[in-house]
Design a protein around this motif. Structure first.
Motif, short mmCIF file in Angstrom:
data_model
loop_
_atom_site.label_atom_id
_atom_site.label_comp_id
_atom_site.label_asym_id
_atom_site.label_seq_id
_atom_site.Cartn_x
_atom_site.Cartn_y
_atom_site.Cartn_z
N ARG A 193 -40.22 -50.87 22.07
CA ARG A 193 -40.84 -52.25 21.96
C ARG A 193 -40.18 -53.10 23.24
O ARG A 193 -41.07 -53.98 23.56
CB ARG A 193 -40.06 -52.84 20.67
N LYS A 194 -39.03 -52.85 23.78
CA LYS A 194 -38.44 -53.84 24.85
C LYS A 194 -39.74 -53.31 26.03
O LYS A 194 -39.69 -54.36 26.89
CB LYS A 194 -37.16 -53.48 25.19
N ARG A 204 -42.59 -52.30 26.07
CA ARG A 204 -44.09 -52.57 25.71
C ARG A 204 -44.20 -54.32 25.64
O ARG A 204 -45.31 -54.56 26.22
CB ARG A 204 -44.52 -52.25 24.59
N ASP A 218 -39.80 -59.83 26.43
CA ASP A 218 -38.93 -60.51 25.32
C ASP A 218 -38.37 -61.78 26.01
O ASP A 218 -37.46 -61.67 26.92
CB ASP A 218 -37.61 -59.70 25.12
#
Length: 68
Positions: A40-41, A43, A46
């Motif tokens: 997730r990070k 993709r 943040d």
């Protein structure tokens, strides 16, 4: 690797307040949660700069449904 049945039992025990079950559950799913958080990070950008550890801890608290 734990079976879905084992995880379900540990979730139920943790929800009932058994701290050892919550600890065991965390150990069983931590590697998978870290892998998911890492993907997730990579993709998504943040804006808060969350660490993988913070994402894993947040996911686990949501999974168990309470602060452990």
């Amino acid at each position: 690797m734990a079976t879905p049945g084992e995880i379900t039992i540990l979730l139920q025990q943790a929800e009932a307040g058994q701290q050892q079950a919550a600890d065991d559950l965390y150990r069983l799913v931590e590697a998978d949660l870290r892998a998911i958080a890492g993907r997730r990070k990579r993709r998504f950008e943040d804006p808060l700069g969350s660490s993988t550890t913070m994402l894993v801890d947040d996911a686990f608290v949501r999974l168990v449904g309470r602060n452990v």
